[in-house]
Design a protein around this motif. Structure first.
Motif, mmCIF file in Angstrom:
data_model
loop_
_atom_site.group_PDB
_atom_site.id
_atom_site.type_symbol
_atom_site.label_atom_id
_atom_site.label_comp_id
_atom_site.label_asym_id
_atom_site.label_seq_id
_atom_site.Cartn_x
_atom_site.Cartn_y
_atom_site.Cartn_z
ATOM 1 N N GLY A 79 -35.456 14.832 131.877
ATOM 2 C CA GLY A 79 -35.600 15.535 130.593
ATOM 3 C C GLY A 79 -34.474 15.193 129.625
ATOM 4 N N VAL A 80 -33.235 15.166 130.131
ATOM 5 C CA VAL A 80 -32.095 14.814 129.282
ATOM 6 C C VAL A 80 -32.215 13.364 128.819
ATOM 7 C CG1 VAL A 80 -29.592 14.435 129.297
ATOM 8 C CG2 VAL A 80 -30.534 16.548 130.237
ATOM 9 N N ALA A 81 -32.651 12.480 129.697
ATOM 10 C CA ALA A 81 -32.814 11.071 129.330
ATOM 11 C C ALA A 81 -33.876 10.911 128.254
ATOM 12 C CB ALA A 81 -33.158 10.240 130.566
ATOM 13 N N VAL A 82 -35.014 11.585 128.408
ATOM 14 C CA VAL A 82 -36.084 11.509 127.407
ATOM 15 C C VAL A 82 -35.592 12.076 126.074
ATOM 16 C CG1 VAL A 82 -38.360 12.422 126.768
ATOM 17 C CG2 VAL A 82 -38.001 11.476 129.050
ATOM 18 N N ALA A 83 -34.908 13.217 126.123
ATOM 19 C CA ALA A 83 -34.386 13.815 124.895
ATOM 20 C C ALA A 83 -33.376 12.882 124.237
ATOM 21 C CB ALA A 83 -33.753 15.170 125.203
ATOM 22 N N THR A 84 -32.541 12.225 125.033
ATOM 23 C CA THR A 84 -31.559 11.280 124.493
ATOM 24 C C THR A 84 -32.254 10.101 123.840
ATOM 25 O OG1 THR A 84 -29.990 11.940 126.214
ATOM 26 C CG2 THR A 84 -29.564 9.854 125.089
ATOM 27 N N VAL A 85 -33.282 9.563 124.483
ATOM 28 C CA VAL A 85 -34.028 8.422 123.912
ATOM 29 C C VAL A 85 -34.699 8.841 122.610
ATOM 30 C CG1 VAL A 85 -36.008 6.895 124.286
ATOM 31 C CG2 VAL A 85 -34.321 7.210 126.104
ATOM 32 N N VAL A 86 -35.328 10.016 122.587
ATOM 33 C CA VAL A 86 -35.997 10.485 121.364
ATOM 34 C C VAL A 86 -34.975 10.675 120.244
ATOM 35 C CG1 VAL A 86 -37.239 12.454 120.342
ATOM 36 C CG2 VAL A 86 -37.981 11.511 122.532
ATOM 37 N N LEU A 87 -33.845 11.301 120.571
ATOM 38 C CA LEU A 87 -32.795 11.496 119.578
ATOM 39 C C LEU A 87 -32.245 10.157 119.081
ATOM 40 C CD1 LEU A 87 -31.034 13.514 118.034
ATOM 41 C CD2 LEU A 87 -29.414 13.422 119.945
ATOM 42 N N LEU B 29 -34.769 8.638 116.699
ATOM 43 C CA LEU B 29 -34.733 9.300 115.395
ATOM 44 C C LEU B 29 -33.517 8.855 114.583
ATOM 45 C CD1 LEU B 29 -35.826 12.940 116.322
ATOM 46 C CD2 LEU B 29 -37.158 11.221 115.084
ATOM 47 N N LEU B 30 -32.369 8.805 115.243
ATOM 48 C CA LEU B 30 -31.160 8.360 114.543
ATOM 49 C C LEU B 30 -31.259 6.891 114.138
ATOM 50 C CD1 LEU B 30 -28.388 10.161 116.629
ATOM 51 C CD2 LEU B 30 -29.181 10.717 114.323
ATOM 52 N N THR B 31 -31.870 6.068 114.988
ATOM 53 C CA THR B 31 -32.040 4.644 114.675
ATOM 54 C C THR B 31 -32.966 4.457 113.480
ATOM 55 O OG1 THR B 31 -31.687 4.089 116.991
ATOM 56 C CG2 THR B 31 -32.735 2.412 115.635
ATOM 57 N N VAL B 32 -34.056 5.240 113.440
ATOM 58 C CA VAL B 32 -34.985 5.150 112.306
ATOM 59 C C VAL B 32 -34.266 5.543 111.019
ATOM 60 C CG1 VAL B 32 -37.029 6.240 111.276
ATOM 61 C CG2 VAL B 32 -37.096 5.442 113.638
ATOM 62 N N ARG B 33 -33.498 6.605 111.069
ATOM 63 C CA ARG B 33 -32.741 7.048 109.889
ATOM 64 C C ARG B 33 -31.725 5.992 109.465
ATOM 65 N NH1 ARG B 33 -28.809 12.279 109.832
ATOM 66 N NH2 ARG B 33 -28.025 11.991 107.734
ATOM 67 N N LEU B 34 -30.994 5.449 110.420
ATOM 68 C CA LEU B 34 -30.008 4.412 110.129
ATOM 69 C C LEU B 34 -30.682 3.160 109.579
ATOM 70 C CD1 LEU B 34 -27.018 3.584 110.332
ATOM 71 C CD2 LEU B 34 -27.513 2.732 112.626
ATOM 72 N N GLN B 35 -31.832 2.806 110.172
ATOM 73 C CA GLN B 35 -32.559 1.619 109.712
ATOM 74 C C GLN B 35 -33.047 1.808 108.273
ATOM 75 O OE1 GLN B 35 -36.029 0.676 112.043
ATOM 76 N NE2 GLN B 35 -35.785 -1.510 111.676
ATOM 77 N N ARG B 36 -33.499 3.017 107.938
ATOM 78 C CA ARG B 36 -33.942 3.303 106.565
ATOM 79 C C ARG B 36 -32.773 3.136 105.589
ATOM 80 N NH1 ARG B 36 -36.363 8.259 107.143
ATOM 81 N NH2 ARG B 36 -34.347 9.266 106.845
ATOM 82 N N ASN B 37 -31.605 3.650 105.946
ATOM 83 C CA ASN B 37 -30.418 3.497 105.101
ATOM 84 C C ASN B 37 -30.035 2.027 104.959
ATOM 85 O OD1 ASN B 37 -30.066 6.181 104.503
ATOM 86 N ND2 ASN B 37 -28.612 6.552 106.151
#
Length: 186
Positions: free
Chosen positions: A29-37, A40-48
């Motif tokens: 569960g922690v691994a899945v949550a880490t990957v999802v997070l 999300l952060l990568t998508v935001r960074l990529q948009r910037n």
């Protein structure tokens, strides 16, 4: 008295099994949550980064940046806004330098035009008395039957033109040596 304590190894292993399962599923569960997070952060960074890339391409082509894209309120966003602000100030300074250069070139061309015009005027003013003197002297040398009175009149006119010529030269010498921007050497 004795105190007896009964401990069942079987129940211990069953509890440990549930504990191990709980740790396993918790880790997953922690691994899945880490990957999802991370996604999300990568998508935001990529948009910037894409927005910053578009801005950089506009800067490289020398274009104006009218609409600044929205950057996140993080270090990359702050850095991006600082780059854009720096670019705008650079463009303003560059435009001002071009304007000053153009104005200076115009002033230099105007000074050259005035100097040419002044030189032409002086040239004309100096040629007129010389041409008159030359005409009087040619008349005196070619006319053998000229009377002394006529010859003296021509000499007086030559002298008047020489004096006019001297006044022009003196006046122009003073004009050009008193700090005039079109100053000529004396």
């Amino acid at each position: 008295g004795f105190i007896t304590y009964r401990y069942s190894l079987l129940s211990h292993f069953q509890n440990a099994e549930h504990f191990d399962e709980g740790i396993f599923y918790g880790t997953i569960g922690v691994a899945v949550a880490t990957v999802v997070l991370a996604l999300l952060l990568t998508v935001r960074l990529q948009r910037n980064i894409r927005s910053l890339k578009r801005v950089a391409e506009t800067m490289e082509s020398g274009g104006d940046i009218e609409a600044v894209p929205e950057f996140a309120n993080d270090e990359l966003g702050d850095l991006s806004r600082n780059f854009i602000d720096l670019y705008r100030r650079l463009r303003l300074a560059s435009t001002e330098i071009e304007r000053e250069h153009s104005r200076a070139m115009h002033e230099q061309q105007e000074k050259l035009r005035i100097k040419r015009q002044l030189t032409n005027n002086i040239n004309h003013e100096l040629k007129t008395p010389v041409a008159a003197i030359q005409g009087y002297l040619e008349t005196m040398t070619t006319s053998k039957d000229m009377t002394d009175e006529e010859r003296n009149a021509f000499i007086a006119k030559c002298y008047a033109h020489v004096m006019q010529h001297s006044r022009l030269l003196y006046k122009n010498r003073i004009y050009f040596t008193r700090g005039n921007p079109l100053r000529m050497s004396t």
